[in-house]
Design a protein around this motif. Structure first.
Motif, mmCIF file in Angstrom:
data_model
loop_
_atom_site.group_PDB
_atom_site.id
_atom_site.type_symbol
_atom_site.label_atom_id
_atom_site.label_comp_id
_atom_site.label_asym_id
_atom_site.label_seq_id
_atom_site.Cartn_x
_atom_site.Cartn_y
_atom_site.Cartn_z
ATOM 1 N N GLY A 10 0.823 -1.206 0.000
ATOM 2 C CA GLY A 10 0.000 0.000 0.000
ATOM 3 C C GLY A 10 0.858 1.257 0.000
ATOM 4 O O GLY A 10 0.623 2.176 -0.792
ATOM 5 N N TYR A 11 1.857 1.317 0.871
ATOM 6 C CA TYR A 11 2.723 2.503 0.914
ATOM 7 C C TYR A 11 3.536 2.631 -0.372
ATOM 8 O O TYR A 11 3.752 3.728 -0.877
ATOM 9 N N ARG A 12 3.983 1.492 -0.882
ATOM 10 C CA ARG A 12 4.799 1.544 -2.093
ATOM 11 C C ARG A 12 3.970 2.071 -3.272
ATOM 12 O O ARG A 12 4.394 2.976 -3.987
ATOM 13 N N ILE A 13 2.800 1.526 -3.457
ATOM 14 C CA ILE A 13 2.001 1.881 -4.643
ATOM 15 C C ILE A 13 1.302 3.226 -4.443
ATOM 16 O O ILE A 13 1.320 4.090 -5.313
ATOM 17 N N ASN A 14 0.697 3.414 -3.283
ATOM 18 C CA ASN A 14 -0.134 4.609 -3.093
ATOM 19 C C ASN A 14 0.652 5.837 -2.643
ATOM 20 O O ASN A 14 0.172 6.950 -2.794
ATOM 21 N N PHE A 15 1.829 5.640 -2.066
ATOM 22 C CA PHE A 15 2.614 6.798 -1.632
ATOM 23 C C PHE A 15 3.909 6.955 -2.426
ATOM 24 O O PHE A 15 4.170 8.008 -3.005
ATOM 25 N N ASP A 16 4.732 5.897 -2.460
ATOM 26 C CA ASP A 16 6.049 6.053 -3.098
ATOM 27 C C ASP A 16 5.934 6.408 -4.573
ATOM 28 O O ASP A 16 6.785 7.144 -5.094
ATOM 29 N N THR A 17 4.910 5.894 -5.253
ATOM 30 C CA THR A 17 4.756 6.224 -6.669
ATOM 31 C C THR A 17 4.557 7.721 -6.849
ATOM 32 O O THR A 17 5.182 8.349 -7.717
ATOM 33 N N THR A 18 3.714 8.311 -6.027
ATOM 34 C CA THR A 18 3.475 9.754 -6.112
ATOM 35 C C THR A 18 4.748 10.527 -5.804
ATOM 36 O O THR A 18 5.128 11.460 -6.515
ATOM 37 N N ARG A 19 5.413 10.128 -4.715
ATOM 38 C CA ARG A 19 6.628 10.848 -4.330
ATOM 39 C C ARG A 19 7.701 10.749 -5.413
ATOM 40 O O ARG A 19 8.352 11.747 -5.741
ATOM 41 N N SER A 20 7.871 9.556 -5.980
ATOM 42 C CA SER A 20 8.885 9.392 -7.024
ATOM 43 C C SER A 20 8.569 10.254 -8.236
ATOM 44 O O SER A 20 9.469 10.858 -8.830
ATOM 45 N N LEU A 21 7.301 10.327 -8.608
ATOM 46 C CA LEU A 21 6.921 11.163 -9.753
ATOM 47 C C LEU A 21 7.185 12.636 -9.455
ATOM 48 O O LEU A 21 7.728 13.363 -10.297
ATOM 49 N N LEU A 22 6.798 13.085 -8.263
ATOM 50 C CA LEU A 22 7.009 14.492 -7.913
ATOM 51 C C LEU A 22 8.497 14.823 -7.877
ATOM 52 O O LEU A 22 8.923 15.885 -8.362
ATOM 53 N N GLU A 23 9.295 13.921 -7.315
ATOM 54 C CA GLU A 23 10.742 14.147 -7.277
ATOM 55 C C GLU A 23 11.331 14.140 -8.679
ATOM 56 O O GLU A 23 12.224 14.943 -8.999
ATOM 57 N N ALA A 24 10.834 13.243 -9.534
ATOM 58 C CA ALA A 24 11.340 13.182 -10.912
ATOM 59 C C ALA A 24 11.006 14.480 -11.647
ATOM 60 O O ALA A 24 11.824 14.985 -12.426
ATOM 61 N N ILE A 25 9.843 15.037 -11.379
ATOM 62 C CA ILE A 25 9.475 16.306 -12.029
ATOM 63 C C ILE A 25 10.341 17.440 -11.478
ATOM 64 O O ILE A 25 10.869 18.254 -12.221
ATOM 65 N N ARG A 26 10.507 17.455 -10.137
ATOM 66 C CA ARG A 26 11.302 18.522 -9.518
ATOM 67 C C ARG A 26 12.745 18.533 -10.025
ATOM 68 O O ARG A 26 13.322 19.607 -10.233
ATOM 69 N N THR A 27 13.312 17.342 -10.182
ATOM 70 C CA THR A 27 14.743 17.238 -10.508
ATOM 71 C C THR A 27 14.966 16.950 -11.992
ATOM 72 O O THR A 27 16.073 16.573 -12.381
ATOM 73 N N ARG A 28 13.944 17.130 -12.826
ATOM 74 C CA ARG A 28 14.081 16.807 -14.260
ATOM 75 C C ARG A 28 15.122 17.718 -14.906
ATOM 76 O O ARG A 28 15.368 18.834 -14.444
ATOM 77 N N ASP A 29 15.644 17.236 -16.018
ATOM 78 C CA ASP A 29 16.750 17.930 -16.702
ATOM 79 C C ASP A 29 16.169 18.873 -17.752
ATOM 80 O O ASP A 29 16.243 18.604 -18.953
ATOM 81 N N GLY A 30 15.580 19.968 -17.317
ATOM 82 C CA GLY A 30 15.023 20.950 -18.244
ATOM 83 C C GLY A 30 13.660 20.559 -18.774
ATOM 84 O O GLY A 30 13.055 19.565 -18.355
ATOM 85 N N GLY A 31 13.168 21.345 -19.696
ATOM 86 C CA GLY A 31 11.847 21.098 -20.280
ATOM 87 C C GLY A 31 10.764 21.746 -19.451
ATOM 88 O O GLY A 31 10.979 22.116 -18.292
ATOM 89 N N PRO A 32 9.582 21.892 -20.050
ATOM 90 C CA PRO A 32 8.492 22.577 -19.337
ATOM 91 C C PRO A 32 7.960 21.742 -18.170
ATOM 92 O O PRO A 32 8.144 20.520 -18.123
ATOM 93 N N LEU A 33 7.328 22.433 -17.236
ATOM 94 C CA LEU A 33 6.712 21.783 -16.083
ATOM 95 C C LEU A 33 5.441 21.077 -16.556
ATOM 96 O O LEU A 33 4.525 21.724 -17.060
ATOM 97 N N PRO A 34 5.343 19.757 -16.389
ATOM 98 C CA PRO A 34 4.095 19.115 -16.807
ATOM 99 C C PRO A 34 2.945 19.426 -15.833
ATOM 100 O O PRO A 34 3.179 19.658 -14.653
ATOM 101 N N ARG A 35 1.729 19.444 -16.347
ATOM 102 C CA ARG A 35 0.555 19.455 -15.476
ATOM 103 C C ARG A 35 0.400 18.054 -14.884
ATOM 104 O O ARG A 35 0.401 17.057 -15.600
#
Lengths: 321, 321
Positions: free
Chosen positions: B94-119
């Motif tokens: 539950g924590y892996r799917i319902n929490f870590d997935t969201t956190r990983s996506l948000l971190e990937a967006i925050r630390t992405r290598d340029g490009g526009p901010l996705p909605r």
């Protein structure tokens, strides 16, 4: 009774370690073993009535948290945190220290290889709340943080409730008031000035007051905070119900009242060392003035001080060597 | 416009993918590229008006989330989740799917290598709320989950607000009502029966009603849910302010009203296939009956259905091949 402190090198951790090393009991039982954990070596109090193990480790790492829990602490104080300002300026470090450390400890307890469930005492903060604040903030005031620090603390509180509800941990969270007087050098983020404006003049140094004297805030002495932590460690977890985190008693003190106490304790020369230089950011911030803290009071949490004069006296007694 | 869906193999993900593959526009702009992500291969809708890439990946892993964000989606729907029952029975998953997935996506967006901010459009749930419920639950009702699922969703909502406040993501969270009628086999945890008691009789099969007909709950059709997600994707993030998650409109429907609609649409023979067998756990649960959803309504979120009769008709039109 084996007591472990995560965050033992911090201001509060050192004071808690000193009390336990001196043999202060928890629920009538004196500690027989003390483990002090931090990312930097925690100073071991001397003399100590109990054996002390100092561990230098980053508990945000799951394997490090598991190694600590394998030492089978009966009581685990988790008071490691970055300050609000640092959590906002170093985003990743804030989540690592303020959130991952808690999660790793809770997971290490849940998945431990046998042994009794330790009592887990977690230092949260009134930083989980955000304005607009009523004059007296009730226990059921919604948790809606407006800082990364507050978000990290609120997430930890949610974890505490969930792990406790499932029987995976025996947890108590404490929303500590702003601690004053903080010993040590001045700090300039957020609430540091509430300490700076009295600590510096008491030591003969100048201090800057960055907000209007009418600003009122919720404070407790470090001595009270140590008392709260020890009281929480001995609390019957069954009485907490589903909400494991308590908002704690404090003193509702205005800056003007702080300065009046300073003048009473240290004279007009001390007061004259405070210079008013309004800071736009700090003056624009909203400080919670007072919390009802009904649940915590009913559970026996009580302040050591009755006035800010007491707070200054404790600082002089406890921190002036 | 590149649109990615995380959780594309789920019930809602498949319906959203079908709409986008058919060229349904977002804010007047048709997608030109569609990426479907899930831990199992998501079915690619056919025929498709746009090129579709299917990625089988566990987005809870930070490096996998980063690889997805490196494909530069303009809009990212994150609707991957375990159901409430599974999150409580398999705690770590539950924590892996319902929490870590969201956190990983948000971190990937925050630390992405340029490009526009996705909605970033995130599917939260009314499961963040817990009883006691007022008859009409206002938008400022405190978030106090009483399940692991609700805690995970509430933690993700906190992350969304924090990342958005810092400008690290352009996020909208949606607290979806219970979706009915869910196509597919019966589900037996928590709110599955609200769908079972009409889907099964419509298909000529027997169904068990585990609670009293007076039980009232907040529901929306999957067709409405797809509409909500598409509307959220086109929303001006600036109007959301500090609270990025919205409680959505729904229908307040009692079990009796569901069964009356079933009889109107499919006749007394269908109704006769429902057998009342009270379940102690489900009968003892508290179901939120109605939400004000004022903020979402003011932002243009509107149900596709006007009655539960419509909900049944949509199910027949959309899911009966």
């Amino acid at each position: 009774m084996h007591v472990a402190i995560v965050g033992a090198a911090g201001m509060l951790g050192r004071k808690l370690a000193a009390a336990l090393a001196a043999g202060v009991p928890i629920g009538g039982v004196a500690p027989t073993r003390l483990t002090l954990v931090d990312v930097v070596p925690a100073p071991a109090p001397e003399p100590a009535a109990v054996p002390i193990m100092v561990r230098t480790a980053d508990i945000a790492r799951p394997e490090t948290a598991a190694a600590l829990i394998a030492t089978a602490p009966d009581i685990l104080f988790h008071i490691a945190a970055t300050a609000m300002g640092q959590a906002d300026s170093d985003f990743a470090a804030g989540y690592r220290i303020n959130f991952d450390t808690t999660r790793s400890l809770l997971e290490a307890i849940r998945t431990r290889d046998g042994g009794p469930l330790p009592r887990f005492v977690y230092a949260s903060s009134i930083g989980v709340y955000a304005p607009p604040f009523p004059a007296l903030i009730p226990d059921d005031f919604p948790v809606r943080p407006d800082s990364s620090y507050g978000v990290q603390k609120a997430m930890c509180e949610l974890l505490l409730d969930d792990y406790a509800r499932r029987g995976f941990v025996d947890a108590v969270g404490l929303r500590l008031p702003t601690l004053a007087v903080r010993p040590g050098p001045p700090t300039f983020g957020n609430s540091g000035f509430f300490s700076n404006i009295v600590r510096e003049p008491l030591a003969g140094r100048e201090a800057v007051l960055p907000v209007a004297p009418t600003v009122r805030h919720w404070m407790a002495s470090p001595r009270s905070a140590v008392g709260f932590l020890l009281h929480a460690a001995a609390l019957d977890g069954g009485v907490l119900g589903a909400e494991r985190t308590l908002t704690l008693p404090g003193l509702s003190v205005s800056v003007a009242e702080e300065l009046e106490a300073l003048e009473r304790i240290a004279g007009p020369a001390a007061l004259a060392r405070v210079r008013f230089e309004p800071d736009a950011v700090l003056s624009g911030a909203a400080y919670p003035a007072a919390f009802a803290a009904d649940r915590a009071r009913a559970l026996g949490f009580a302040l050591a001080e009755r006035s800010f004069d007491d707070v200054l006296r404790f600082h002089i007694e406890d921190d002036f060597g």
